[in-house]
Design an enzyme around this catalytic site. Structure first.
Site, PDB file in Angstrom:
ATOM      1  N   ARG A 228      -8.102   9.901  14.297  1.00 43.40           N
ATOM      2  CA  ARG A 228      -7.305  10.422  13.186  1.00 43.40           C
ATOM      3  C   ARG A 228      -8.094  11.485  12.444  1.00 43.40           C
ATOM      4  O   ARG A 228      -9.283  11.321  12.184  1.00 43.40           O
ATOM      5  CB  ARG A 228      -6.943   9.302  12.217  1.00 43.40           C
ATOM      6  CG  ARG A 228      -6.244   9.798  10.974  1.00 43.40           C
ATOM      7  CD  ARG A 228      -5.786   8.679  10.083  1.00 43.40           C
ATOM      8  NE  ARG A 228      -6.856   7.963   9.429  1.00 43.40           N
ATOM      9  CZ  ARG A 228      -7.514   8.390   8.354  1.00 43.40           C
ATOM     10  NH1 ARG A 228      -7.229   9.562   7.803  1.00 43.40           N
ATOM     11  NH2 ARG A 228      -8.466   7.660   7.814  1.00 43.40           N
TER      12      ARG A 228
ATOM     13  N   GLY B 234       0.846  -1.192   0.000  1.00 48.50           N
ATOM     14  CA  GLY B 234       0.000   0.000   0.000  1.00 48.50           C
ATOM     15  C   GLY B 234       0.877   1.236   0.000  1.00 48.50           C
ATOM     16  O   GLY B 234       2.067   1.166  -0.346  1.00 48.50           O
ATOM     17  N   LEU B 235       0.336   2.362   0.391  1.00 55.68           N
ATOM     18  CA  LEU B 235       1.141   3.582   0.352  1.00 55.68           C
ATOM     19  C   LEU B 235       2.406   3.420   1.176  1.00 55.68           C
ATOM     20  O   LEU B 235       3.500   3.792   0.741  1.00 55.68           O
ATOM     21  CB  LEU B 235       0.326   4.764   0.860  1.00 55.68           C
ATOM     22  CG  LEU B 235      -0.741   5.235  -0.120  1.00 55.68           C
ATOM     23  CD1 LEU B 235      -1.567   6.352   0.480  1.00 55.68           C
ATOM     24  CD2 LEU B 235      -0.107   5.700  -1.432  1.00 55.68           C
ATOM     25  N   ALA B 236       2.280   2.848   2.371  1.00 54.48           N
ATOM     26  CA  ALA B 236       3.450   2.698   3.223  1.00 54.48           C
ATOM     27  C   ALA B 236       4.433   1.708   2.608  1.00 54.48           C
ATOM     28  O   ALA B 236       5.629   2.003   2.467  1.00 54.48           O
ATOM     29  CB  ALA B 236       3.033   2.254   4.622  1.00 54.48           C
TER      30      ALA B 236
ATOM     31  N   HIS C 268     -14.002   2.485  10.026  1.00 55.33           N
ATOM     32  CA  HIS C 268     -13.257   2.998   8.896  1.00 55.33           C
ATOM     33  C   HIS C 268     -11.742   2.863   9.043  1.00 55.33           C
ATOM     34  O   HIS C 268     -11.027   2.618   8.078  1.00 55.33           O
ATOM     35  CB  HIS C 268     -13.616   4.470   8.731  1.00 55.33           C
ATOM     36  CG  HIS C 268     -12.931   5.151   7.607  1.00 55.33           C
ATOM     37  ND1 HIS C 268     -13.114   4.752   6.307  1.00 55.33           N
ATOM     38  CD2 HIS C 268     -12.066   6.186   7.567  1.00 55.33           C
ATOM     39  CE1 HIS C 268     -12.373   5.531   5.518  1.00 55.33           C
ATOM     40  NE2 HIS C 268     -11.727   6.396   6.253  1.00 55.33           N
TER      41      HIS C 268
ATOM     42  N   GLU D 184      -0.805   2.338   8.463  1.00 52.02           N
ATOM     43  CA  GLU D 184      -1.919   2.086   9.382  1.00 52.02           C
ATOM     44  C   GLU D 184      -1.625   0.942  10.342  1.00 52.02           C
ATOM     45  O   GLU D 184      -2.245   0.840  11.402  1.00 52.02           O
ATOM     46  CB  GLU D 184      -3.207   1.811   8.580  1.00 52.02           C
ATOM     47  CG  GLU D 184      -4.451   1.865   9.450  1.00 52.02           C
ATOM     48  CD  GLU D 184      -5.772   1.722   8.690  1.00 52.02           C
ATOM     49  OE1 GLU D 184      -5.774   1.980   7.461  1.00 52.02           O
ATOM     50  OE2 GLU D 184      -6.778   1.369   9.315  1.00 52.02           O
TER      51      GLU D 184
ATOM     52  N   ARG E 197     -14.174  13.449  12.967  1.00 57.35           N
ATOM     53  CA  ARG E 197     -15.033  12.288  12.719  1.00 57.35           C
ATOM     54  C   ARG E 197     -15.679  11.716  13.971  1.00 57.35           C
ATOM     55  O   ARG E 197     -16.837  11.327  13.944  1.00 57.35           O
ATOM     56  CB  ARG E 197     -14.189  11.193  12.076  1.00 57.35           C
ATOM     57  CG  ARG E 197     -13.769  11.601  10.713  1.00 57.35           C
ATOM     58  CD  ARG E 197     -12.801  10.637  10.111  1.00 57.35           C
ATOM     59  NE  ARG E 197     -12.490  11.120   8.778  1.00 57.35           N
ATOM     60  CZ  ARG E 197     -11.641  10.550   7.954  1.00 57.35           C
ATOM     61  NH1 ARG E 197     -10.995   9.470   8.320  1.00 57.35           N
ATOM     62  NH2 ARG E 197     -11.435  11.056   6.767  1.00 57.35           N
TER      63      ARG E 197
ATOM     64  N   SER F 160     -16.746  10.119   0.841  1.00 53.70           N
ATOM     65  CA  SER F 160     -15.621  10.856   1.411  1.00 53.70           C
ATOM     66  C   SER F 160     -16.007  11.995   2.360  1.00 53.70           C
ATOM     67  O   SER F 160     -16.973  12.724   2.131  1.00 53.70           O
ATOM     68  CB  SER F 160     -14.804  11.461   0.274  1.00 53.70           C
ATOM     69  OG  SER F 160     -13.917  12.422   0.779  1.00 53.70           O
TER      70      SER F 160
HETATM   71  C1  FAD Z   1     -12.733   3.908   1.776  1.00 53.21           C
HETATM   72  C2  FAD Z   1     -11.562   4.574   2.417  1.00 53.21           C
HETATM   73  C3  FAD Z   1     -11.229   5.873   2.090  1.00 53.21           C
HETATM   74  C4  FAD Z   1     -10.143   6.497   2.683  1.00 53.21           C
HETATM   75  N1  FAD Z   1      -9.855   7.784   2.340  1.00 53.21           N
HETATM   76  C5  FAD Z   1      -8.783   8.386   2.901  1.00 53.21           C
HETATM   77  C6  FAD Z   1      -8.448   9.722   2.543  1.00 53.21           C
HETATM   78  O1  FAD Z   1      -9.108  10.363   1.735  1.00 53.21           O
HETATM   79  N2  FAD Z   1      -7.366  10.288   3.121  1.00 53.21           N
HETATM   80  C7  FAD Z   1      -6.602   9.611   4.019  1.00 53.21           C
HETATM   81  O2  FAD Z   1      -5.623  10.163   4.482  1.00 53.21           O
HETATM   82  N3  FAD Z   1      -6.893   8.334   4.363  1.00 53.21           N
HETATM   83  C8  FAD Z   1      -7.963   7.718   3.834  1.00 53.21           C
HETATM   84  N4  FAD Z   1      -8.262   6.430   4.199  1.00 53.21           N
HETATM   85  C9  FAD Z   1      -7.336   5.674   5.060  1.00 53.21           C
HETATM   86  C10 FAD Z   1      -6.152   5.194   4.248  1.00 53.21           C
HETATM   87  O3  FAD Z   1      -6.584   4.824   2.965  1.00 53.21           O
HETATM   88  C11 FAD Z   1      -5.438   4.014   4.863  1.00 53.21           C
HETATM   89  O4  FAD Z   1      -5.226   4.225   6.207  1.00 53.21           O
HETATM   90  C12 FAD Z   1      -4.096   3.820   4.192  1.00 53.21           C
HETATM   91  O5  FAD Z   1      -4.240   3.760   2.804  1.00 53.21           O
HETATM   92  C13 FAD Z   1      -3.387   2.585   4.694  1.00 53.21           C
HETATM   93  O6  FAD Z   1      -2.206   2.392   3.945  1.00 53.21           O
HETATM   94  P1  FAD Z   1      -1.191   1.267   4.322  1.00 53.21           P
HETATM   95  O7  FAD Z   1      -0.098   1.337   3.328  1.00 53.21           O
HETATM   96  O8  FAD Z   1      -0.832   1.372   5.753  1.00 53.21           O
HETATM   97  O9  FAD Z   1      -1.990  -0.117   4.188  1.00 53.21           O
HETATM   98  P2  FAD Z   1      -2.812  -0.765   2.976  1.00 53.21           P
HETATM   99  O10 FAD Z   1      -3.002   0.132   1.839  1.00 53.21           O
HETATM  100  O11 FAD Z   1      -4.010  -1.382   3.609  1.00 53.21           O
HETATM  101  O12 FAD Z   1      -1.867  -1.905   2.456  1.00 53.21           O
HETATM  102  C14 FAD Z   1      -1.668  -3.089   3.144  1.00 53.21           C
HETATM  103  C15 FAD Z   1      -0.776  -3.957   2.307  1.00 53.21           C
HETATM  104  O13 FAD Z   1      -0.342  -5.056   3.088  1.00 53.21           O
HETATM  105  C16 FAD Z   1      -0.537  -6.264   2.388  1.00 53.21           C
HETATM  106  N5  FAD Z   1      -0.745  -7.281   3.402  1.00 53.21           N
HETATM  107  C17 FAD Z   1      -1.549  -7.252   4.481  1.00 53.21           C
HETATM  108  N6  FAD Z   1      -1.409  -8.378   5.193  1.00 53.21           N
HETATM  109  C18 FAD Z   1      -0.492  -9.123   4.551  1.00 53.21           C
HETATM  110  C19 FAD Z   1       0.084 -10.386   4.802  1.00 53.21           C
HETATM  111  N7  FAD Z   1      -0.241 -11.113   5.865  1.00 53.21           N
HETATM  112  N8  FAD Z   1       0.993 -10.855   3.923  1.00 53.21           N
HETATM  113  C20 FAD Z   1       1.350 -10.133   2.825  1.00 53.21           C
HETATM  114  N9  FAD Z   1       0.854  -8.927   2.557  1.00 53.21           N
HETATM  115  C21 FAD Z   1      -0.062  -8.441   3.408  1.00 53.21           C
HETATM  116  C22 FAD Z   1      -1.692  -6.006   1.468  1.00 53.21           C
HETATM  117  O14 FAD Z   1      -1.629  -6.885   0.394  1.00 53.21           O
HETATM  118  C23 FAD Z   1      -1.420  -4.563   1.070  1.00 53.21           C
HETATM  119  O15 FAD Z   1      -0.486  -4.545   0.017  1.00 53.21           O
HETATM  120  C24 FAD Z   1      -9.361   5.803   3.625  1.00 53.21           C
HETATM  121  C25 FAD Z   1      -9.696   4.493   3.956  1.00 53.21           C
HETATM  122  C26 FAD Z   1     -10.806   3.886   3.390  1.00 53.21           C
HETATM  123  C27 FAD Z   1     -11.193   2.520   3.841  1.00 53.21           C
END
Ligand code: FAD
Ligand code: SF4
Ligand code: FES
Lengths: 658, 252
Positions: free
Chosen positions: A457, A43-45, A423, A447, A331, A285
């Protein structure tokens, strides 16, 4: 020595990160080539971390369970990303973003981390624009901003209602570039099922190839978990179906502490539940609150169509209760206020568990501006409204379409019906300033960690945090650990710790497959979700939490006796994947309730009914609970460790949005 | 709240890539028109599991039309009957009681079947990896507003960038061509000033990778745009053809 050393650098808050960066130990380029880093998550991180670490020269392996890294849940983020650019000249600054975030989190986050986040935020926008992320722009060619909740400045950058998609595609393209160059090996459709710890250091992971079922061992000098949030413990949430806690939970069982697991966020602007077939909830949103006004009828049980209810018979309850922030309160506040109105009998729609989000007022406002621009200042109301609709369409078209697709109603003509839904999870793996968990060499970003958002948040800050962690924090902080590892040769995956971990994973899979019970995984997941929502949801109390703990334990026993997982391991088996995730959610659910029960106060998204002010606001207890609750897994239970929170740069105060 | 639609589904079942596949009939009852197409599959799978049968494998994640995972070929059309809608956003109100619905996976040599309705689309990732990016390392960027971009260009780039990488364009095309997908990325990046310096090498590399993956040639039938859930314009293909020609002739 306490195990919880947050390792916040000395010095003034403005100087901490700068000093850290210029004094942290470095790894020279030729040594980087010999150091392997496993990044779990894309994901983004994860994508930003994997790409940036590979650019530095480390050997990187990256994992995701989807069929492509581009499909990580971040893709679904809609509204925007914050940054203290002050392009609007409206008084924004690093300090103000820092302040808003700490206050928004109800004074339950760590000052040092949050300040760094605010400080880095402008660089994120620069980086994304350089990658070709098509943010919204003004006619002059400059970047456009919008407002989000809990702030009084416009600092949110966006790409229509698809900001997460565009940011992730930017990070994904950087990642694919490194994959194409051979610096990252990508393992899509692979799920991490355990962390391997050798001599108190994370040294690898066990993954399952989701197509063949093969269980693989992977060595790394460090392991970086970027595996997202655990909102799906509630079954219904806005998260993608696959979001889960498994990676973090396995790490927790290997010694990483879980911090503030009960801090979960409900988003007030979601499409309400419509039936028991429902598999997920859809967010509209938060940015819609910029242009939508939230109301319910002034009389209970009013069954008139919303468009037939005259202005003076509507209760714009957020504007009434919180005049300073109005529809843009944070929120947690907006969610609770909606629940309060619905519980009191003012809810709308068939279920009566919904409120209206109405765009008419702002469509008219925009329409009038457009009419003047078009040299038609005397346009009639109908023309004005249709001009206004066009403006709203450009800003939120995809969201309005989605609403229509799901509900069958046209939100350009009638107000949306909305209700809070699970959420986001502020809680997560405990990390220090380096983003390292309590296991050496095991990091957590995005996250999946607990670090920046306290008990609530602010909107548009998760994307900011994920990218800050991945692009700009971990590339520095991981060096301070790996600079001591340059002599460590890759450890053979025949090492007993790998064998032990693999055996454990296999035993778990076999156990699940051999129960051959009568009920599907979803059946249990839905029941867990209901317990969590009813007793550990938007409002909690000691009695409910105690009974939830009992209910979850009983459900867990039933699950392990009666779940039916069809098929076998050596195939593409989505039911098996779900089963192992739900098994972990059950254990997490119990800990969330224990954490909520421990915290005898209300703060942010954690609302204990016993602790509220006379007018129903959250009542914090700073004397006894200004700490991070970090839970250590003891096999049969948990030990609580407390990290005291110190506020040296912000005066801890009553949180008011009135 | 169950509904009152009864349907017959004919679903492609195939254990694995090299196993034979066939359409199998299933009856589903009491379907509500508010369910999404995938929720209808959830109901069916729940029933299959409880009966002791194998559930149907399919890809999905966000269920919001944005991740690009879902990929069902429904009654001969990728993502089903509606324009601009993914499988997960298709709702049962688009069908009638008594309907028979045929559901198959994407069909293309470059997208081998994994199981049932799930296919391998990793070819798309490799195409992006061959050049679908701007080469800028983390930390290299200048202030975001130091490069004004005309709103129309930014908007057009955004429209191309809206592609979700689902592969419906390939599934819709008689030649299994990936031109719409590839041209959308090429267009996004070449419309922006940041992306211009690498335009030539990008378009050559991506087209080359597309051919290597075994996607077919484009014969301009327009089926891709018609079935694309994000309504990515065919104009992207024309733009890519121009850029490709210029890059091939350029020979720096
Ligand atoms: C509908 C929605 C809208 C949102 N809108 C906003 C917004 O407008 N602005 C904002 O700031 N935030 C928003 N958020 C929150 C934000 O999108 C998330 O908090 C953020 O994108 C999380 O990013 P991440 O990289 O931490 O995790 P994620 O994007 O959830 O990525 C997780 C990654 O880990 C991998 N993974 C997980 N478990 C395993 C495993 N056991 N083995 C291998 N791979 C695994 C997955 O495949 C994925 O690649 C929104 C959230 C939702 C649900
Ligand atoms: S161009 Fe359209 S159909 Fe093709 S992959 Fe992109 S979104 Fe899907
Ligand atoms: S499941 Fe994500 S687009 Fe359909």
């Amino acid at each position: 020595m306490s195990k919880l050393d947050s390792k916040i650098p000395e010095g003034s808050i403005e100087q901490k990160w700068t000093k850290y960066k210029s004094t942290v130990s470095l790894v020279n380029p030729s040594n980087k080539r010999n150091l392997e880093i496993l990044v779990v998550g894309s994901g983004l991180a994860g994508a930003s971390a994997a790409a940036s670490l590979a650019e530095l020269g480390y050997k990187v392996k990256c994992y995701c369970f989807q069929d492509s890294p581009r499909r990580a849940h971040s893709i679904a983020a809609q509204g925007g990303i914050n940054a203290a650019k002050n392009y609007q000249n409206d008084g924004d600054s690093v300090y103000r973003l820092f302040y808003d975030t700490v206050k928004g989190g109800d004074y339950r986050s760590r000052e040092g981390n949050v300040y760094r986040l605010a400080e880095i935020s402008p660089n994120i926008i620069d980086q994304c624009v350089a990658q070709g992320v098509p943010f919204a722009r003004e006619y002059g060619g400059m970047l456009s901003n919008r407002s989000f909740g809990g702030t009084q400045v416009q600092r949110t950058f966006y790409a229509a209602g698809q900001t997460g998609q565009q940011l992730l595609l930017g990070a994904y393209s950087a990642l694919e570039r490194q994959i194409g160059m051979g610096n990252v090996t990508m393992y899509s459709r692979h799920e991490m099922l355990d962390v391997v710890v050798i001599d108190e250091k994370a040294r690898g992971i066990i993954v399952r190839n989701l197509i063949t079922g093969a269980i693989e061992r992977h060595f790394g000098h460090a392991v970086v978990l970027c595996t997202g949030g655990y909102g799906n413990v509630f079954y219904l949430s806005t998260n993608a179906m696959g979001c889960n806690v498994t990676a973090a939970w396995k790490a927790h069982k290997r010694g990483a502490f879980m911090a503030n697991p009960c801090f979960t966020q409900n988003q007030p602007t979601c499409i309400p539940v419509s039936g028991d077939h429902q598999s997920k909830l859809t967010l509209m949103s938060e940015s819609l609150r910029n242009d939508g006004r939230i109301w319910v009828p002034k009389v209970q049980g009013d069954t008139r169509k919303p468009t037939d209810i005259p202005e003076e018979e509507r209760d714009y309850y957020l504007e009434r209760r919180y005049p300073a922030f109005g529809n843009l309160v944070p929120r947690d506040v907006a969610s609770r206020a909606a629940k309060e109105r619905c519980d009191a009998g003012y809810g709308v729609g068939t279920s009566k568990m919904a409120v209206y989000l109405d765009f008419k007022y702002n469509m008219m406002r925009y329409g009038r501006v457009e009419a003047i621009k078009n040299n038609n200042p005397n346009a009639d109301d109908e023309t004005i409204l249709s001009l206004g609709k066009e403006v709203v369409k450009e800003k939120y078209g995809n969201l309005f379409d989605m609403y229509k697709q799901i509900t069958g109603e046209n939100p350009y003509e009638t107000p949306m019906r909305i209700y809070p839904a699970v959420h986001y999870t502020m809680g997560g793996l405990w990390v220090d300033y380096n983003l390292m968990t309590t296991v050496n060499g095991l990091y957590s970003l995005g996250e999946s960690n607990f670090s920046d958002h306290g008990a609530n948040r602010l909107g548009a800050s998760a994307l900011m945090q994920g990218l800050a962690d991945g692009y700009f924090v971990i590339p520095y902080t991981i060096g301070s650990y790996l600079s001591n590892e340059i002599m460590t040769k890759p450890i053979s995956t025949d090492h007993e710790a790998f064998v032990e971990a693999e055996n454990k994973v296999k035993a778990n899979i076999n156990a699940l497959l051999n129960i051959k019970g009568t009920r599907s995984v979803d059946y249990f997941h839905k029941r867990l979700g209901k317990i969590m929502w009813d007793k550990c949801g938007m409002a909690r109390n000691a009695e409910g939490l105690n009974s939830a703990i009992k209910d979850i334990r009983a459900l867990k026993d039933e699950f392990w006796k009666d779940v039916r997982v069809p098929g076998f391991n050596e195939e593409f088996n989505p039911e098996l994947e779900k089963a192992s995730r739900v098994a972990d959610f059950m254990e997490l659910g119990e800990l969330m309730c224990i954490d909520a029960l421990n915290r005898d106060e209300s703060c942010g998204g954690h609302f204990r009914e016993e602790f509220q002010t006379e007018d129903g606001e959250a009542l914090r207890d700073d004397e006894n609970f200004a700490y991070v609750a970090a839970w250590e897994n003891k096999g049969n239970g948990w030990d609580l460790h407390k990290e005291e929170l110190k506020f040296e740069n912000i005066k801890i105060a009553n949180r008011s949005y009135k | 709240m169950s509904g009152n639609m009864n349907l017959t589904l004919k679903v492609w079942r195939q254990q694995s890539l090299n196993a034979p596949g066939k359409l199998v009939d299933y009856k589903v009852k009491d379907i509500s028109e508010d369910m999404s197409f995938l929720e209808m599959f959830d109901v069916l799978n729940e029933e299959l599991i409880t009966k002791g049968d194998e559930p149907i494998a399919f890809d999905h994640d966000c269920r919001e039309g944005i991740c690009g995972s879902c990929s069902m070929h429904i009654n001969g059309r990728p993502h089903g009957p509606l324009k601009g809608v993914t499988t997960c956003q298709l709702h049962m109100r688009s069908f009638k009681d008594g309907d028979t619905i045929v559901v198959e996976p994407w069909r293309a040599n470059a997208f081998p079947v994994i199981k049932d309705l799930s296919v391998d689309r990793s070819a798309f990732d490799r195409i992006i990896g061959s050049g679908g990016y701007i080469s800028v390392n983390t930390g290299n960027a200048q202030d975001a507003n130091s490069l004004p971009i005309p709103k129309d260009d930014a908007d057009e780039a955004f429209m191309s960038a809206a592609c979700i990488g689902c592969g419906a364009c390939v599934a819709a095309c008689v030649n299994s061509s990936a031109m719409l997908f590839v041209s959308a990325k090429v267009s996004q990046l070449s419309l922006l000033p940041q992306g211009k310096p690498e335009t030539d090498q990008r378009v050559l590399a991506m087209v080359n990778q597309m051919d290597t993956e075994g996607f077919g040639a484009c014969s301009n039938t327009g089926a891709c745009t018609a079935e694309c859930p994000k309504e990515i314009s065919q104009g992207n293909i024309a733009r890519m053809n121009r850029l490709y020609l210029a890059a091939s002739l350029g020979g720096k």
